[in-house]
Every structure is written in C-alpha cells, then in structure tokens.
Scaffold this motif. Sequence first.
Motif, PDB file in Angstrom:
ATOM      1  N   GLU A  47       0.842  -1.213   0.000  1.00  8.06           N
ATOM      2  CA  GLU A  47       0.000   0.000   0.000  1.00  8.06           C
ATOM      3  C   GLU A  47       0.875   1.261   0.000  1.00  8.06           C
ATOM      4  OE1 GLU A  47      -2.207   0.674   3.611  1.00  8.06           O
ATOM      5  OE2 GLU A  47      -3.673   1.955   2.602  1.00  8.06           O
ATOM      6  N   ALA A  48       1.892   1.244   0.862  1.00  9.43           N
ATOM      7  CA  ALA A  48       2.751   2.430   0.982  1.00  9.43           C
ATOM      8  C   ALA A  48       3.543   2.673  -0.304  1.00  9.43           C
ATOM      9  CB  ALA A  48       3.704   2.256   2.165  1.00  9.43           C
ATOM     10  N   ARG A  49       3.999   1.587  -0.912  1.00 10.75           N
ATOM     11  CA  ARG A  49       4.765   1.715  -2.155  1.00 10.75           C
ATOM     12  C   ARG A  49       3.867   2.298  -3.252  1.00 10.75           C
ATOM     13  NH1 ARG A  49       9.047  -1.616  -4.337  1.00 10.75           N
ATOM     14  NH2 ARG A  49       9.577  -2.379  -2.268  1.00 10.75           N
ATOM     15  N   PHE A  50       2.645   1.789  -3.360  1.00 11.01           N
ATOM     16  CA  PHE A  50       1.736   2.296  -4.388  1.00 11.01           C
ATOM     17  C   PHE A  50       1.371   3.759  -4.142  1.00 11.01           C
ATOM     18  CE2 PHE A  50       0.149  -0.617  -7.666  1.00 11.01           C
ATOM     19  CZ  PHE A  50       0.942  -1.719  -7.379  1.00 11.01           C
ATOM     20  N   ALA A  51       1.297   4.133  -2.881  1.00  7.29           N
ATOM     21  CA  ALA A  51       0.933   5.524  -2.559  1.00  7.29           C
ATOM     22  C   ALA A  51       2.133   6.452  -2.698  1.00  7.29           C
ATOM     23  CB  ALA A  51       0.382   5.592  -1.134  1.00  7.29           C
ATOM     24  N   GLY A  52       3.307   5.876  -2.999  1.00 12.16           N
ATOM     25  CA  GLY A  52       4.501   6.706  -3.144  1.00 12.16           C
ATOM     26  C   GLY A  52       5.051   7.154  -1.797  1.00 12.16           C
ATOM     27  N   LYS A  53       4.597   6.513  -0.694  1.00 12.33           N
ATOM     28  CA  LYS A  53       5.057   6.934   0.639  1.00 12.33           C
ATOM     29  C   LYS A  53       6.414   6.343   0.976  1.00 12.33           C
ATOM     30  CE  LYS A  53       0.591   8.004   2.630  1.00 12.33           C
ATOM     31  NZ  LYS A  53      -0.633   7.234   2.872  1.00 12.33           N
ATOM     32  N   ILE A  54       6.755   5.207   0.390  1.00 13.85           N
ATOM     33  CA  ILE A  54       8.111   4.680   0.546  1.00 13.85           C
ATOM     34  C   ILE A  54       8.679   4.474  -0.857  1.00 13.85           C
ATOM     35  CG2 ILE A  54       7.854   3.594   2.828  1.00 13.85           C
ATOM     36  CD1 ILE A  54       7.430   0.919   1.335  1.00 13.85           C
ATOM     37  N   PRO A  55       9.998   4.696  -1.005  1.00 15.64           N
ATOM     38  CA  PRO A  55      10.583   4.586  -2.339  1.00 15.64           C
ATOM     39  C   PRO A  55      10.651   3.137  -2.803  1.00 15.64           C
ATOM     40  CG  PRO A  55      12.305   4.974  -0.720  1.00 15.64           C
ATOM     41  CD  PRO A  55      11.007   5.016   0.025  1.00 15.64           C
ATOM     42  N   GLY A  56      10.764   2.945  -4.096  1.00 17.09           N
ATOM     43  CA  GLY A  56      10.911   1.590  -4.610  1.00 17.09           C
ATOM     44  C   GLY A  56      10.157   1.409  -5.910  1.00 17.09           C
ATOM     45  N   TYR A  57      10.428   0.310  -6.562  1.00 20.92           N
ATOM     46  CA  TYR A  57       9.815   0.032  -7.858  1.00 20.92           C
ATOM     47  C   TYR A  57       8.408  -0.512  -7.678  1.00 20.92           C
ATOM     48  CZ  TYR A  57      14.531   0.754  -9.398  1.00 20.92           C
ATOM     49  OH  TYR A  57      15.738   1.329  -9.637  1.00 20.92           O
ATOM     50  N   VAL A  58       7.534  -0.218  -8.637  1.00 18.25           N
ATOM     51  CA  VAL A  58       6.144  -0.635  -8.541  1.00 18.25           C
ATOM     52  C   VAL A  58       5.742  -1.507  -9.736  1.00 18.25           C
ATOM     53  CG1 VAL A  58       3.754   0.176  -8.464  1.00 18.25           C
ATOM     54  CG2 VAL A  58       5.516   1.382  -7.163  1.00 18.25           C
ATOM     55  N   SER A  60       6.927  -2.234 -14.100  1.00 20.80           N
ATOM     56  CA  SER A  60       7.951  -1.907 -15.101  1.00 20.80           C
ATOM     57  C   SER A  60       7.439  -1.085 -16.273  1.00 20.80           C
ATOM     58  CB  SER A  60       8.645  -3.184 -15.592  1.00 20.80           C
ATOM     59  OG  SER A  60       9.453  -3.696 -14.552  1.00 20.80           O
ATOM     60  N   ARG A  61       6.138  -0.771 -16.293  1.00 21.53           N
ATOM     61  CA  ARG A  61       5.696   0.179 -17.309  1.00 21.53           C
ATOM     62  C   ARG A  61       6.374   1.533 -17.090  1.00 21.53           C
ATOM     63  NH1 ARG A  61       0.470   1.799 -16.344  1.00 21.53           N
ATOM     64  NH2 ARG A  61      -0.400  -0.245 -16.744  1.00 21.53           N
ATOM     65  N   TYR A  62       6.712   1.821 -15.826  1.00 18.90           N
ATOM     66  CA  TYR A  62       7.362   3.109 -15.573  1.00 18.90           C
ATOM     67  C   TYR A  62       8.505   3.045 -14.579  1.00 18.90           C
ATOM     68  CZ  TYR A  62       3.886   2.893 -11.863  1.00 18.90           C
ATOM     69  OH  TYR A  62       3.111   2.483 -10.824  1.00 18.90           O
ATOM     70  N   SER A  63       8.815   1.867 -14.039  1.00 17.61           N
ATOM     71  CA  SER A  63       9.991   1.823 -13.163  1.00 17.61           C
ATOM     72  C   SER A  63      10.546   0.412 -13.100  1.00 17.61           C
ATOM     73  CB  SER A  63       9.652   2.339 -11.761  1.00 17.61           C
ATOM     74  OG  SER A  63       8.650   1.563 -11.148  1.00 17.61           O
ATOM     75  N   ASN A  64      11.831   0.319 -13.410  1.00 21.84           N
ATOM     76  CA  ASN A  64      12.522  -0.964 -13.446  1.00 21.84           C
ATOM     77  C   ASN A  64      14.014  -0.650 -13.261  1.00 21.84           C
ATOM     78  OD1 ASN A  64      14.287  -2.737 -15.345  1.00 21.84           O
ATOM     79  ND2 ASN A  64      12.496  -4.000 -14.960  1.00 21.84           N
ATOM     80  N   PRO A  65      14.734  -1.441 -12.488  1.00 26.04           N
ATOM     81  CA  PRO A  65      16.137  -1.072 -12.217  1.00 26.04           C
ATOM     82  C   PRO A  65      16.996  -0.951 -13.477  1.00 26.04           C
ATOM     83  CG  PRO A  65      15.399  -2.806 -10.723  1.00 26.04           C
ATOM     84  CD  PRO A  65      14.306  -2.623 -11.728  1.00 26.04           C
ATOM     85  N   THR A  66      16.765  -1.780 -14.486  1.00 21.02           N
ATOM     86  CA  THR A  66      17.608  -1.681 -15.687  1.00 21.02           C
ATOM     87  C   THR A  66      17.264  -0.419 -16.475  1.00 21.02           C
ATOM     88  OG1 THR A  66      17.617  -4.092 -15.728  1.00 21.02           O
ATOM     89  CG2 THR A  66      18.537  -2.983 -17.640  1.00 21.02           C
ATOM     90  N   MET A  67      15.957  -0.126 -16.606  1.00 17.41           N
ATOM     91  CA  MET A  67      15.543   1.135 -17.243  1.00 17.41           C
ATOM     92  C   MET A  67      16.147   2.315 -16.481  1.00 17.41           C
ATOM     93  SD  MET A  67      11.500   0.264 -17.731  1.00 17.41           S
ATOM     94  CE  MET A  67      10.916   1.950 -17.585  1.00 17.41           C
ATOM     95  N   ASN A  68      16.098   2.205 -15.157  1.00 20.81           N
ATOM     96  CA  ASN A  68      16.589   3.266 -14.299  1.00 20.81           C
ATOM     97  C   ASN A  68      18.085   3.524 -14.477  1.00 20.81           C
ATOM     98  OD1 ASN A  68      16.211   3.995 -10.837  1.00 20.81           O
ATOM     99  ND2 ASN A  68      15.189   4.926 -12.566  1.00 20.81           N
ATOM    100  N   MET A  69      18.859   2.457 -14.624  1.00 21.09           N
ATOM    101  CA  MET A  69      20.297   2.627 -14.843  1.00 21.09           C
ATOM    102  C   MET A  69      20.551   3.355 -16.158  1.00 21.09           C
ATOM    103  SD  MET A  69      22.248  -0.801 -13.479  1.00 21.09           S
ATOM    104  CE  MET A  69      21.088  -2.126 -13.720  1.00 21.09           C
ATOM    105  N   PHE A  70      19.794   2.970 -17.192  1.00 26.10           N
ATOM    106  CA  PHE A  70      19.947   3.645 -18.495  1.00 26.10           C
ATOM    107  C   PHE A  70      19.586   5.120 -18.366  1.00 26.10           C
ATOM    108  CE2 PHE A  70      17.674   4.864 -22.494  1.00 26.10           C
ATOM    109  CZ  PHE A  70      18.808   5.083 -23.250  1.00 26.10           C
ATOM    110  N   GLU A  71      18.459   5.400 -17.689  1.00 23.48           N
ATOM    111  CA  GLU A  71      18.007   6.792 -17.548  1.00 23.48           C
ATOM    112  C   GLU A  71      19.018   7.628 -16.759  1.00 23.48           C
ATOM    113  OE1 GLU A  71      13.273   5.524 -17.610  1.00 23.48           O
ATOM    114  OE2 GLU A  71      14.242   5.935 -15.712  1.00 23.48           O
TER     115      GLU A  71
END
Length: 396
Positions: A47-58, A60-71
């Motif tokens: 719940e907290a992750r989806f609400a953006g209250k704690i950081p982390g991936y949710v 891969s349409r918009y967040s994924n560690p490999t995409m993130n490294m490229f970005e």
Amino acid sequence: MSASDRKNYRPETLLVHAGTLRSQFNEMSEALFLTQGYIYETAEACEARFAGKIPGYVYSRYSNPTMNMFEERMASLEGAEAARSTATGMAAVTVALMGLVKAGDHIVAAKALFGSCRWVIEDWLGRFGVASTLVDGKDIDAWKKAVRPNTKAFFMETPTNPTLEVYDIAAVAEIAHEAGAKLVVDNVFATPLYQSPLTLGADCVVYSATKHIDGQGRVLGGCILASEKFIMDHVHNVIRQTGPSLSPFNAWVLLKGLETLSVRVERQTASAGTVADRLAGHGKLVRLIYPGRKDHPQADIIARQMRSGSNLVSFEIKGGKEGAFRFLNGLKLIGITNNLGDAKSLITHPTTTTHQRLTPEQRAELGIGDGLVRLSVGLEHHDDIIADLLAALEKV
Ligand SMILES: *Cc1c(COP(=O)(O)O)cnc(C)c1O
C-alpha cells in the motif's frame, strides 16, 4: 556514483559508471531485470509503495532497475536532472510534445524534420486540435513571427536530417521563453557528446537511442531528458498511464551501448571528417555538406554550439535519382538502409525512403534534391570507406 562524484567526472567516465545499481549479489556488470513487477513483504508495504510513501519500484511500465540505470546514465551525460526512457525515438518525441499541449494549443517547429516527427506535428497532433506552424529553422524572424497567444511548444532537430542544417538553439530558446512556450530539441544527429541543448536554453532533449546509443543496429529505444519539474509536469504521467515504455532487455542493451559511445562516435566522427574532405569538390558531386567543415553555411553557429561535426555527411550526386542510384548500386562495403550511427557505414537516399511522403515541391523547399544521399560513417577503416565511395562514384 554519488551526485557530487558525477560533477567531477568527464563524459567518458560517466558513460562507463554513472547510474550503476547493484543487487545483493554485487554483480560487476549491470544486471538485466526482466521482471514486470515486484513482490512486497506485507500488504501494508505494498500500500505504501503504491501511494509513493516509501521509495521503490512498482511496475515496469514506468519503473525498473535496468531502465533506471539507463536513464540515470543518460541524465548524467546530458547534465539533466531527470530522464525517462521510451520504446523508440518516436515515442520520446510524441510523449514530449503531447505532454506540453492540449486541444486549442499551437506548436512552432522547423520544417526540416525527420519524416515521422513531421507527421506527428502536422497530422497526428492536428487531429486533436493542436495547430502547428512550420518555419525555416535558419530564419530567426520566422520563429518569432510564428508565435501565437496559444503557442505552447517549439520543436527542432539540429543538425537536421538529411541536409545537416544547423539552427541556433540559444536564439530560438529565447523566443520560445518570451512566448511562454517550451523548446524541445531532437539531438540525435549531434549526440550528447557534441551538443548540449539544455545548457543552451532548451527545456527538453529527446533521443532516438536506436541510433548512436545502441550503435550496433540491435534494438530500438528513446530517451527524454529535462529538469525534474518538466519531467513530472509533462512526461512522467503520460508514460506511466499510456505505456510507451522501453523493455528492460532493450534498456540493458542500450546501457551497455553507452559504455562505448564516446569511443565509437569519436572514431566515426574523425573518419567522417576525413571522408568529407576527400569527397568535397569531387567532379561527380553537386555539393557536400558536413557540419565539421569551414564551408558549412552555418559554420558560425556550429562553432558556438557544437563540439564536433558528427558522423553524418550528406552529398548530392550529379544526375538526380539516376545518378544517385548508380552510385548506391556501385557500393560494395557501405550498406543501403535508413539507420544511422551504426558500427557499419550506411547510406540513405531520402527522396525515395524517409522523405518519400513529401511532395517534390516540399522536398525542393528543404533542399532535398533527387541526387542527395546521407552517409552515416561507421567504424571501418576510413581508407576502405573512401575507396568504396570513390569506386561507386566512377559508376555515375
Ligand atoms: C531515427 C530518428 C527518430 C526516430 O527514432 P526511432 O527510434 O526510429 O523511433 C527521430 N528523430 C531523428 C532525428 C531520428 O534520426
């Protein structure tokens, strides 16, 4: 690599190290996270992750560690606060522009555009009630005159495809900002190594990573770079909710492509300069255009805003389409195709491929004659490239 470290390192170093994330295994090479989503310890954590209250991936349409490294690696190279990856260069252009406008708004763009960019602005955005004015990008007054009260975005590519015209980014950015609009620059031809539009006043930079960033013709990809505010206001939700996302696999290929970007592009650019100097004035050519040469019509702007000329050389063969086709069919080493920035030298005849959709009058207005070809110089030895070109010119 910390943010302060980033500031101290040069582009070559950033290309190899910036953005690297390591899992609990401490792998040396960047990992490929082929996962659509993530597992949570508890329902509360989810719940907290989806609400953006704690950081982390949710997701891969918009967040994924490999995409993130490229970005992150792209952002550090560009000197941008934030980046978002996309499935293709066209997805990057489309998202950046659609994120800036709504029905009733207006876009000003240089008319010398990659074919699909022109379609997005004239045809596609037009369907949603976004008007556009296409101007001669060299003419600063034309940019000014095109401004309307509802102008929200300016768009340009520089150098342009395929005539390698160069536009004054700083001057156009100033006009855009006076009009309360944002300037988006497609920086594919210069690459992040040779031109930094954000430092010249642009608000957003887009890339087709399909070109030099992969550089080996394997995958498609794109990237949008801007301030954190621009990305959150105009880009993040469009990608998150509509899904023109880069696959983690392609992100990984592009991330590893970045490691060798400077080595490849520097070698290709040096060879392009040698090729341009060798072909200039050849009896079978009408003209040759290379942004690294002093005879380029916008040499003064190039000296101000580019660090080098890039790996693309355009030239017009005598005899129109027939002359160009004889030349193209006479090439043995250089491949006829429409990609660019590849390890292999590649050549394109814009009139019959990328710019086929335009009328002959529209092409003439852009300086795209039937004899024009665009050469993307690869990593072969420059003497072999030159020998292939000279032998094919004999066939004209
Ligand atoms: C190739 C290219 C694009 C489109 O990129 P794709 O990855 O093919 O979608 C956009 N702008 C320029 C200048 C390009 O060269």
